[in-house]
Design a protein around this motif. Structure first.
Motif, PDB file in Angstrom:
ATOM      1  N   LEU A   4       8.095  -5.347  10.542  1.00 48.77           N
ATOM      2  CA  LEU A   4       7.401  -6.619  10.682  1.00 48.77           C
ATOM      3  C   LEU A   4       5.927  -6.326  10.896  1.00 48.77           C
ATOM      4  CD1 LEU A   4       9.915  -8.358  13.102  1.00 48.77           C
ATOM      5  CD2 LEU A   4       9.788  -8.578  10.618  1.00 48.77           C
ATOM      6  N   LEU A   5       5.086  -6.898  10.047  1.00 47.70           N
ATOM      7  CA  LEU A   5       3.652  -6.641  10.122  1.00 47.70           C
ATOM      8  C   LEU A   5       2.873  -7.928  10.250  1.00 47.70           C
ATOM      9  CD1 LEU A   5       3.443  -4.036   7.238  1.00 47.70           C
ATOM     10  CD2 LEU A   5       3.394  -3.567   9.672  1.00 47.70           C
ATOM     11  N   GLY A   6       1.689  -7.811  10.771  1.00 49.28           N
ATOM     12  CA  GLY A   6       0.797  -8.954  10.863  1.00 49.28           C
ATOM     13  C   GLY A   6       0.058  -9.177   9.553  1.00 49.28           C
ATOM     14  N   ALA A   7      -0.681 -10.259   9.512  1.00 47.81           N
ATOM     15  CA  ALA A   7      -1.356 -10.674   8.284  1.00 47.81           C
ATOM     16  C   ALA A   7      -2.408  -9.686   7.811  1.00 47.81           C
ATOM     17  CB  ALA A   7      -2.002 -12.047   8.487  1.00 47.81           C
ATOM     18  N   GLY A   8      -3.013  -8.898   8.678  1.00 50.32           N
ATOM     19  CA  GLY A   8      -4.088  -8.003   8.276  1.00 50.32           C
ATOM     20  C   GLY A   8      -3.658  -6.580   7.984  1.00 50.32           C
ATOM     21  N   ALA A   9      -2.375  -6.314   7.915  1.00 52.67           N
ATOM     22  CA  ALA A   9      -1.898  -4.938   7.761  1.00 52.67           C
ATOM     23  C   ALA A   9      -2.360  -4.285   6.467  1.00 52.67           C
ATOM     24  CB  ALA A   9      -0.381  -4.904   7.844  1.00 52.67           C
ATOM     25  N   SER A  10      -2.525  -5.029   5.411  1.00 44.88           N
ATOM     26  CA  SER A  10      -2.887  -4.442   4.119  1.00 44.88           C
ATOM     27  C   SER A  10      -4.396  -4.379   3.883  1.00 44.88           C
ATOM     28  CB  SER A  10      -2.226  -5.225   2.991  1.00 44.88           C
ATOM     29  OG  SER A  10      -2.589  -6.580   3.076  1.00 44.88           O
ATOM     30  N   THR A  11      -5.185  -5.011   4.713  1.00 48.97           N
ATOM     31  CA  THR A  11      -6.626  -5.045   4.469  1.00 48.97           C
ATOM     32  C   THR A  11      -7.271  -3.666   4.586  1.00 48.97           C
ATOM     33  OG1 THR A  11      -7.046  -5.692   6.756  1.00 48.97           O
ATOM     34  CG2 THR A  11      -6.915  -7.458   5.129  1.00 48.97           C
ATOM     35  N   SER A  12      -6.688  -2.770   5.349  1.00 47.45           N
ATOM     36  CA  SER A  12      -7.249  -1.422   5.457  1.00 47.45           C
ATOM     37  C   SER A  12      -7.121  -0.656   4.143  1.00 47.45           C
ATOM     38  CB  SER A  12      -6.576  -0.641   6.586  1.00 47.45           C
ATOM     39  OG  SER A  12      -5.207  -0.438   6.298  1.00 47.45           O
ATOM     40  N   CYS A  13      -6.249  -1.121   3.259  1.00 55.34           N
ATOM     41  CA  CYS A  13      -6.083  -0.500   1.937  1.00 55.34           C
ATOM     42  C   CYS A  13      -6.983  -1.160   0.897  1.00 55.34           C
ATOM     43  CB  CYS A  13      -4.640  -0.628   1.478  1.00 55.34           C
ATOM     44  SG  CYS A  13      -3.462   0.165   2.560  1.00 55.34           S
ATOM     45  N   GLY A  14      -7.743  -2.151   1.312  1.00 61.57           N
ATOM     46  CA  GLY A  14      -8.615  -2.838   0.376  1.00 61.57           C
ATOM     47  C   GLY A  14      -8.013  -4.086  -0.236  1.00 61.57           C
ATOM     48  N   ILE A  15      -6.794  -4.411   0.121  1.00 63.47           N
ATOM     49  CA  ILE A  15      -6.152  -5.624  -0.381  1.00 63.47           C
ATOM     50  C   ILE A  15      -6.751  -6.801   0.373  1.00 63.47           C
ATOM     51  CG2 ILE A  15      -3.977  -6.884  -0.587  1.00 63.47           C
ATOM     52  CD1 ILE A  15      -2.582  -4.124  -0.701  1.00 63.47           C
ATOM     53  N   PRO A  16      -7.296  -7.782  -0.330  1.00 67.74           N
ATOM     54  CA  PRO A  16      -7.939  -8.895   0.366  1.00 67.74           C
ATOM     55  C   PRO A  16      -6.945  -9.736   1.157  1.00 67.74           C
ATOM     56  CG  PRO A  16      -7.832  -9.324  -1.990  1.00 67.74           C
ATOM     57  CD  PRO A  16      -7.347  -7.920  -1.779  1.00 67.74           C
TER      58      PRO A  16
END
Length: 79
Positions: free
Chosen positions: A15-27
């Protein structure tokens, strides 16, 4: 430890929060100017949320498939 337990596990749920992918550059979705919802004009949809609305998809799936192919397809972003 956790790595050993994960190796032995038959099922894993993450279970992840909404910002988990932003560190990969995904907006993210809602940031003004850079968020995904701010950059969907080229798909000519009635409102940004329509991109992920099942009722809209059933009537017009092309914008969703185009978005996935152009922006979200695996391999475009690296962890």
């Amino acid at each position: 430890g956790i790595p050993a337990r994960l190796k032995e596990a038959k099922h894993v749920v993450v279970l992840l929060g909404a910002g988990a992918s932003t560190s990969c550059g995904i907006p993210d979705f809602r940031s003004p100017g850079s968020g995904l919802y701010s950059n969907l004009q080229k798909y000519k949809i009635p409102r940004p949320e329509a991109m992920f609305d099942i009722d809209f998809f059933r009537t017009n799936p092309a914008p969703f498939y185009d978005l996935v192919k152009e922006e979200l397809w695996p391999g475009k972003y690296k962890p």
